[in-house]
Design an enzyme around this catalytic site. Structure first.
Site, PDB file in Angstrom:
ATOM      1  N   HIS A 262      -7.346   8.000  -4.980  1.00 56.56           N
ATOM      2  CA  HIS A 262      -6.108   8.475  -5.621  1.00 56.56           C
ATOM      3  C   HIS A 262      -6.325   8.689  -7.127  1.00 56.56           C
ATOM      4  O   HIS A 262      -6.598   7.745  -7.864  1.00 56.56           O
ATOM      5  CB  HIS A 262      -4.995   7.444  -5.367  1.00 56.56           C
TER       6      HIS A 262
ATOM      7  N   TYR B 224       0.793  -1.237   0.000  1.00 60.20           N
ATOM      8  CA  TYR B 224       0.000   0.000   0.000  1.00 60.20           C
ATOM      9  C   TYR B 224       0.820   1.278   0.000  1.00 60.20           C
ATOM     10  O   TYR B 224       0.284   2.369  -0.212  1.00 60.20           O
ATOM     11  CB  TYR B 224      -0.995   0.006   1.176  1.00 60.20           C
TER      12      TYR B 224
ATOM     13  N   GLU C  69      -7.401   1.900  -4.788  1.00 63.72           N
ATOM     14  CA  GLU C  69      -7.463   3.162  -4.042  1.00 63.72           C
ATOM     15  C   GLU C  69      -8.496   4.073  -4.689  1.00 63.72           C
ATOM     16  O   GLU C  69      -8.210   4.738  -5.690  1.00 63.72           O
ATOM     17  CB  GLU C  69      -6.094   3.864  -4.040  1.00 63.72           C
TER      18      GLU C  69
ATOM     19  N   SER D 206       7.087   6.712  -5.606  1.00 64.28           N
ATOM     20  CA  SER D 206       5.744   7.200  -5.306  1.00 64.28           C
ATOM     21  C   SER D 206       5.280   8.147  -6.398  1.00 64.28           C
ATOM     22  O   SER D 206       5.980   9.101  -6.748  1.00 64.28           O
ATOM     23  CB  SER D 206       5.710   7.935  -3.975  1.00 64.28           C
TER      24      SER D 206
ATOM     25  N   HIS E  86       3.213  10.297  -6.039  1.00 70.62           N
ATOM     26  CA  HIS E  86       3.015  11.616  -5.434  1.00 70.62           C
ATOM     27  C   HIS E  86       4.202  12.553  -5.674  1.00 70.62           C
ATOM     28  O   HIS E  86       4.052  13.770  -5.611  1.00 70.62           O
ATOM     29  CB  HIS E  86       2.704  11.484  -3.948  1.00 70.62           C
TER      30      HIS E  86
HETATM   31 ZN   LIG Z   1      -2.265   8.735  -3.253  1.00 68.88          ZN
END
Ligand SMILES: [Zn+2]
Length: 267
Positions: free
Chosen positions: A237, A172, A234, A179, A181
């Site tokens: 996201h 996760y 998710e 990432s 992100h």
């Molecule tokens: Zn995320």
């Protein structure tokens, strides 16, 4: 005599037809081998993976091997090309360096986020437009996390490893550099009322499923695609890829990893 000639012609016809058939069926993967995403250097990996995954089409085998899925996560990794573009791919095989900070990061206005949230300008503008439309339609959407630095991910990942062990944490949370992100192109959302991991149960989520692509956003880790994305589902996201790619992905029900290998990756 006439009968013999007829039989001879018939035999010839049968033999020629059989030969013809054999020729066309000698390479069932001819079409895929001509496709732009077929990589000759991966030929043996395609064959090995097809044996492991006999139910997959040969095209899916090619795309998954190109992603790297025939090899363990975080092995044979590649530094992501297409940096500072909407096409940037980051997953468990494609990473960003420690120093990568996207250009044009802007802070989302407080009415669109819980504060202190940054996205690449184009994605931020699209996000704000999307949230405005959702609001006009009666739904609430707010950014709770977007750009995260490499260093931030170092701490976040370590905290999860300490808490659940590396194997569980890897399902996760991304390792630093891996990432999405860090791209500044993705955003985690909630509806301001429920915790983000209940976003799927909200009407705001239904609205996102119908409308996000119109603003260039895709659900990056869909349900049922865990084996391709390498992440648990998710619902919160979203990744900005631009309208055109987002609409294509929505229409074909693909993951961005597959889309990238089929249409973007050119080496
Ligand atoms: Zn995320």
């Amino acid at each position: 005599m006439k009968k013999n000639v007829f039989l001879l012609i018939l035999c010839l016809f049968v033999v020629l037809t059989a030969c013809g058939k054999q020729q066309t069926s000698s390479n069932p993967h001819e079409k895929e081998e001509k496709a732009s995403f077929y990589k000759k250097e991966n030929q043996e990996r395609y064959q090995a993976y097809q044996k492991q995954m006999p139910d997959l089409s040969f095209k899916d085998v090619i795309l998954r091997v190109n992603i790297g899925l025939d090899q363990p996560y975080y092995t044979h990794t590649v530094e992501s090309p297409y940096q500072n573009t909407n096409q940037l791919l980051v997953n468990k095989y494609y990473y960003l360096g420690e120093d990568y900070v996207p250009k044009n990061l802007v802070e989302l206005d407080g009415t669109y986020s819980k504060g202190g949230i940054y996205l690449v300008k184009e994605a931020a503008q699209a996000f704000q437009k999307m949230v405005d439309q959702a609001k006009a339609d009666g739904y609430s959407i707010r950014a709770i996390s977007a750009y995260r630095s490499y260093q931030y991910q170092v701490h976040l990942y370590q905290r999860y490893v300490d808490q659940d062990g590396q194997e569980e944490a890897d399902t996760y949370s991304a390792r630093p550099g891996f990432s999405e992100h860090q791209t500044g192109l993705c955003v985690d959302v909630d509806n301001r009322v429920m915790d983000f991991n209940h976003f799927e149960e909200t009407k705001s989520f239904q609205w996102m499923m119908e409308n996000a692509a119109r603003y260039g956003f895709i659900l990056r880790y869909p349900k049922g695609k865990e084996a391709i994305t390498g992440y648990q589902y998710e619902a919160w996201h979203y990744r900005y890829v631009g309208e055109e790619i987002a609409n294509d992905i929505k229409e074909h029900g693909m993951t961005y990893d597959e889309y990238y290998m089929e249409f973007i990756d050119k080496e």
